[in-house]
Design a protein around this motif. Structure first.
Motif, PDB file in Angstrom:
ATOM      1  N   LEU A 232     -19.777 -88.647 -12.533  1.00 21.66           N
ATOM      2  CA  LEU A 232     -19.723 -88.368 -11.105  1.00 21.66           C
ATOM      3  C   LEU A 232     -19.177 -89.555 -10.322  1.00 21.66           C
ATOM      4  CD1 LEU A 232     -20.364 -86.636  -8.617  1.00 21.66           C
ATOM      5  CD2 LEU A 232     -22.720 -87.481  -8.736  1.00 21.66           C
ATOM      6  N   ARG A 233     -19.554 -90.745 -10.707  1.00 23.51           N
ATOM      7  CA  ARG A 233     -19.122 -91.932  -9.965  1.00 23.51           C
ATOM      8  C   ARG A 233     -17.603 -92.090  -9.980  1.00 23.51           C
ATOM      9  NH1 ARG A 233     -21.384 -93.745 -14.703  1.00 23.51           N
ATOM     10  NH2 ARG A 233     -20.007 -94.926 -16.103  1.00 23.51           N
ATOM     11  N   GLU A 234     -16.928 -91.565 -11.014  1.00 23.63           N
ATOM     12  CA  GLU A 234     -15.469 -91.641 -11.067  1.00 23.63           C
ATOM     13  C   GLU A 234     -14.808 -90.585 -10.189  1.00 23.63           C
ATOM     14  OE1 GLU A 234     -13.896 -91.675 -14.987  1.00 23.63           O
ATOM     15  OE2 GLU A 234     -15.111 -93.376 -15.662  1.00 23.63           O
ATOM     16  N   LEU A 235     -15.548 -89.550  -9.837  1.00 27.79           N
ATOM     17  CA  LEU A 235     -14.984 -88.477  -9.033  1.00 27.79           C
ATOM     18  C   LEU A 235     -15.123 -88.729  -7.534  1.00 27.79           C
ATOM     19  CD1 LEU A 235     -16.387 -85.486 -11.101  1.00 27.79           C
ATOM     20  CD2 LEU A 235     -14.025 -86.280 -11.076  1.00 27.79           C
ATOM     21  N   ILE A 236     -16.076 -89.541  -7.158  1.00 25.89           N
ATOM     22  CA  ILE A 236     -16.253 -89.873  -5.745  1.00 25.89           C
ATOM     23  C   ILE A 236     -15.233 -90.942  -5.370  1.00 25.89           C
ATOM     24  CG2 ILE A 236     -17.812 -90.872  -4.030  1.00 25.89           C
ATOM     25  CD1 ILE A 236     -20.127 -89.606  -5.523  1.00 25.89           C
ATOM     26  N   ARG A 237     -14.372 -90.592  -4.444  1.00 27.91           N
ATOM     27  CA  ARG A 237     -13.256 -91.459  -4.088  1.00 27.91           C
ATOM     28  C   ARG A 237     -13.372 -91.938  -2.646  1.00 27.91           C
ATOM     29  NH1 ARG A 237     -11.945 -93.412  -8.042  1.00 27.91           N
ATOM     30  NH2 ARG A 237      -9.860 -93.928  -7.306  1.00 27.91           N
ATOM     31  N   PRO A 238     -12.791 -93.077  -2.321  1.00 25.86           N
ATOM     32  CA  PRO A 238     -12.760 -93.501  -0.910  1.00 25.86           C
ATOM     33  C   PRO A 238     -11.990 -92.484  -0.069  1.00 25.86           C
ATOM     34  CG  PRO A 238     -12.174 -95.321  -2.366  1.00 25.86           C
ATOM     35  CD  PRO A 238     -12.192 -94.084  -3.209  1.00 25.86           C
ATOM     36  N   PHE A 239     -12.467 -92.243   1.117  1.00 25.66           N
ATOM     37  CA  PHE A 239     -11.780 -91.397   2.086  1.00 25.66           C
ATOM     38  C   PHE A 239     -11.768 -92.187   3.384  1.00 25.66           C
ATOM     39  CE2 PHE A 239     -11.233 -87.852   5.040  1.00 25.66           C
ATOM     40  CZ  PHE A 239     -10.323 -87.053   4.372  1.00 25.66           C
ATOM     41  N   ARG A 240     -10.655 -92.908   3.636  1.00 24.31           N
ATOM     42  CA  ARG A 240     -10.602 -93.901   4.703  1.00 24.31           C
ATOM     43  C   ARG A 240      -9.421 -93.676   5.647  1.00 24.31           C
ATOM     44  NH1 ARG A 240     -11.175 -98.859   0.441  1.00 24.31           N
ATOM     45  NH2 ARG A 240      -9.319 -97.787  -0.301  1.00 24.31           N
TER      46      ARG A 240
ATOM     47  N   ASN B 274      -2.975 -99.360  16.637  1.00 28.38           N
ATOM     48  CA  ASN B 274      -4.134 -98.769  15.993  1.00 28.38           C
ATOM     49  C   ASN B 274      -3.753 -98.263  14.609  1.00 28.38           C
ATOM     50  OD1 ASN B 274      -2.950 -96.159  16.304  1.00 28.38           O
ATOM     51  ND2 ASN B 274      -3.853 -95.973  18.333  1.00 28.38           N
ATOM     52  N   ALA B 275      -4.739 -97.742  13.893  1.00 31.12           N
ATOM     53  CA  ALA B 275      -4.511 -97.311  12.514  1.00 31.12           C
ATOM     54  C   ALA B 275      -3.534 -96.144  12.430  1.00 31.12           C
ATOM     55  CB  ALA B 275      -5.847 -96.932  11.866  1.00 31.12           C
ATOM     56  N   ALA B 276      -3.536 -95.268  13.420  1.00 31.20           N
ATOM     57  CA  ALA B 276      -2.606 -94.131  13.406  1.00 31.20           C
ATOM     58  C   ALA B 276      -1.163 -94.593  13.524  1.00 31.20           C
ATOM     59  CB  ALA B 276      -2.947 -93.158  14.529  1.00 31.20           C
ATOM     60  N   ALA B 277      -0.923 -95.602  14.360  1.00 32.85           N
ATOM     61  CA  ALA B 277       0.438 -96.135  14.505  1.00 32.85           C
ATOM     62  C   ALA B 277       0.896 -96.785  13.208  1.00 32.85           C
ATOM     63  CB  ALA B 277       0.478 -97.150  15.650  1.00 32.85           C
ATOM     64  N   ALA B 278       0.014 -97.542  12.567  1.00 33.23           N
ATOM     65  CA  ALA B 278       0.359 -98.159  11.287  1.00 33.23           C
ATOM     66  C   ALA B 278       0.634 -97.099  10.229  1.00 33.23           C
ATOM     67  CB  ALA B 278      -0.771 -99.078  10.833  1.00 33.23           C
ATOM     68  N   LEU B 279      -0.151 -96.029  10.249  1.00 29.68           N
ATOM     69  CA  LEU B 279       0.055 -94.947   9.285  1.00 29.68           C
ATOM     70  C   LEU B 279       1.422 -94.302   9.449  1.00 29.68           C
ATOM     71  CD1 LEU B 279      -1.050 -92.991   7.107  1.00 29.68           C
ATOM     72  CD2 LEU B 279      -2.019 -91.635   8.976  1.00 29.68           C
ATOM     73  N   ARG B 280       1.846 -94.079  10.681  1.00 25.61           N
ATOM     74  CA  ARG B 280       3.164 -93.462  10.922  1.00 25.61           C
ATOM     75  C   ARG B 280       4.283 -94.342  10.387  1.00 25.61           C
ATOM     76  NH1 ARG B 280       0.592 -91.989  15.853  1.00 25.61           N
ATOM     77  NH2 ARG B 280       1.465 -93.806  16.913  1.00 25.61           N
ATOM     78  N   LEU B 281       4.177 -95.623  10.605  1.00 25.65           N
ATOM     79  CA  LEU B 281       5.196 -96.543  10.094  1.00 25.65           C
ATOM     80  C   LEU B 281       5.246 -96.514   8.569  1.00 25.65           C
ATOM     81  CD1 LEU B 281       4.495 -99.571  12.467  1.00 25.65           C
ATOM     82  CD2 LEU B 281       6.569 -98.155  12.455  1.00 25.65           C
ATOM     83  N   ALA B 282       4.069 -96.528   7.938  1.00 28.36           N
ATOM     84  CA  ALA B 282       4.017 -96.523   6.481  1.00 28.36           C
ATOM     85  C   ALA B 282       4.535 -95.209   5.910  1.00 28.36           C
ATOM     86  CB  ALA B 282       2.580 -96.765   6.017  1.00 28.36           C
TER      87      ALA B 282
ATOM     88  N   TYR C 146      -3.739 -90.783   3.146  1.00 28.39           N
ATOM     89  CA  TYR C 146      -3.641 -92.212   2.896  1.00 28.39           C
ATOM     90  C   TYR C 146      -4.826 -92.951   3.531  1.00 28.39           C
ATOM     91  CZ  TYR C 146       1.214 -91.024   1.839  1.00 28.39           C
ATOM     92  OH  TYR C 146       2.348 -90.464   1.306  1.00 28.39           O
ATOM     93  N   SER C 147      -5.198 -94.051   2.906  1.00 28.60           N
ATOM     94  CA  SER C 147      -6.216 -94.937   3.460  1.00 28.60           C
ATOM     95  C   SER C 147      -5.558 -95.963   4.369  1.00 28.60           C
ATOM     96  CB  SER C 147      -6.960 -95.674   2.344  1.00 28.60           C
ATOM     97  OG  SER C 147      -7.860 -94.806   1.681  1.00 28.60           O
ATOM     98  N   VAL C 148      -6.261 -96.318   5.434  1.00 32.59           N
ATOM     99  CA  VAL C 148      -5.801 -97.375   6.329  1.00 32.59           C
ATOM    100  C   VAL C 148      -6.945 -98.370   6.496  1.00 32.59           C
ATOM    101  CG1 VAL C 148      -4.773 -97.946   8.546  1.00 32.59           C
ATOM    102  CG2 VAL C 148      -4.400 -95.673   7.557  1.00 32.59           C
ATOM    103  N   VAL C 149      -6.660 -99.627   6.240  1.00 30.27           N
ATOM    104  CA  VAL C 149      -7.676-100.682   6.350  1.00 30.27           C
ATOM    105  C   VAL C 149      -7.091-101.838   7.147  1.00 30.27           C
ATOM    106  CG1 VAL C 149      -9.146-102.301   5.085  1.00 30.27           C
ATOM    107  CG2 VAL C 149      -8.696-100.021   4.135  1.00 30.27           C
ATOM    108  N   ARG C 150      -7.827-102.310   8.122  1.00 33.72           N
ATOM    109  CA  ARG C 150      -7.380-103.481   8.890  1.00 33.72           C
ATOM    110  C   ARG C 150      -7.820-104.747   8.165  1.00 33.72           C
ATOM    111  NH1 ARG C 150      -8.932-105.153  15.164  1.00 33.72           N
ATOM    112  NH2 ARG C 150      -8.042-107.241  15.070  1.00 33.72           N
ATOM    113  N   GLN C 151      -6.871-105.657   7.962  1.00 34.14           N
ATOM    114  CA  GLN C 151      -7.155-106.949   7.347  1.00 34.14           C
ATOM    115  C   GLN C 151      -6.624-108.040   8.273  1.00 34.14           C
ATOM    116  OE1 GLN C 151      -5.292-106.624   3.452  1.00 34.14           O
ATOM    117  NE2 GLN C 151      -7.128-105.674   2.578  1.00 34.14           N
ATOM    118  N   GLY C 152      -7.492-108.539   9.138  1.00 28.44           N
ATOM    119  CA  GLY C 152      -7.059-109.524  10.122  1.00 28.44           C
ATOM    120  C   GLY C 152      -6.045-108.939  11.081  1.00 28.44           C
TER     121      GLY C 152
END
Length: 275
Positions: A118-126, A206-214, A233-239
């Motif tokens: 089960l632990r392998e089936l649970i995935r990040p949803f970010r 914001n994360a939506a703008a970064a997602l559109r570019l990617a 896709y996942s979006v994570v802010r790093q600094g």
């Protein structure tokens, strides 16, 4: 396992059953206010039918959405999770509760039969810079057969932050995965989140703008079929940078598309695809 799938919907979305039993109602839009600062709208696409469930302003709201010819069933449960409640305010709390919820219906899945933990089936949803988790499993009875009417082969369920004060639980029942229709449904769910913001004055604000570019870079460089298997896709802010990357629904060979976006000037700094 179809009984288990419906149990999953009931567990994750307690109000969905009440919605299905109530008189049919097809609104053009539903609005849920979950805190003084956060309000969410659910707008159906052409051909969809919505069955509103229970709602309590500043606490929760639910809706069941059915696709044309019952191609899919999507349950949404909006939950207030302000600082005084704080049931899902950390990834650790959310993952523990999600594991407990999905464990019973995992027992009847094809994945359990194939001995995938089960632990392998649970995935990040970010999506949109928010944290969360999701699971996709197969009804063992229909792993090699077409389900009858009103039953489905796949269950996708998850929970994720959709704002500073709010959480969304969802259950998607479908007969296809990794095709455009399935991915569009997941992206529809993901888009309900309020994007995490960067600093004032950023070009990729914001994360939506970064997602559109990617996404523009991913679509230009890589085959569609491979990208469909990685979404949302996942979006994570790093600094001062946004990291946008694909997610694998299951452990398998091959990598994912990844883009690094500079927040202040909006430049795409790096785009790669793992092997």
């Amino acid at each position: 396992m179809n009984k288990i799938l419906h149990t999953a919907a009931a567990l994750l979305l307690a109000a969905a059953a009440a919605a299905a039993d109530s008189p049919r109602f097809y609104p053009n839009k539903l609005v849920y206010q979950l805190s003084l600062d956060e309000t969410f709208e659910v707008v159906p696409r052409p051909g969809w039918s919505m069955y509103p469930g229970r709602e309590l302003t500043l606490r929760f709201g639910s809706v069941l959405i059915r696709g044309p010819q019952d191609k899919f069933s999507l349950s949404l449960n909006f939950i207030c999770d302000t600082a005084d409640l704080a049931k899902f305010d950390t990834p650790q709390k959310m993952e523990r509760q999600f594991q407990a919820i999905v464990a019973p219906f995992y027992q009847e899945s094809q994945e359990k039969f194939n001995r995938i933990p089960l632990r392998e089936l649970i995935r990040p949803f970010r999506p949109r810079g928010r944290f969360g988790y999701a699971l996709r499993i197969t009804d063992r009875r229909y792993a090699a057969a077409r389900p009858p009417a009103e039953e489905w082969k796949f269950l996708t369920c998850g929970i994720f932050r959709i704002g500073d004060d709010s959480v969304l639980q969802f259950t998607l029942l479908s007969n296809t995965i990794d095709d455009r229709e399935y991915v569009e449904l997941l992206n529809y769910v993901a888009a309900l989140a309020i994007p995490e913001s960067g600093a004032p004055g950023w070009q990729a604000g914001n994360a939506a703008a970064a997602l559109r570019l990617a996404e523009t870079e991913f679509n230009r460089r890589y085959p569609e079929a491979g990208l469909l298997r990685q979404q949302p896709y996942s979006v994570v802010r790093q600094g001062e940078r946004w990291l946008v990357s694909g997610e694998r629904w299951r452990q398998s060979p091959g990598g994912v598309a990844t883009a690094e976006i500079d927040g202040p000037d909006g430049r795409v700094l790096r785009v790669v695809h793992g092997k």
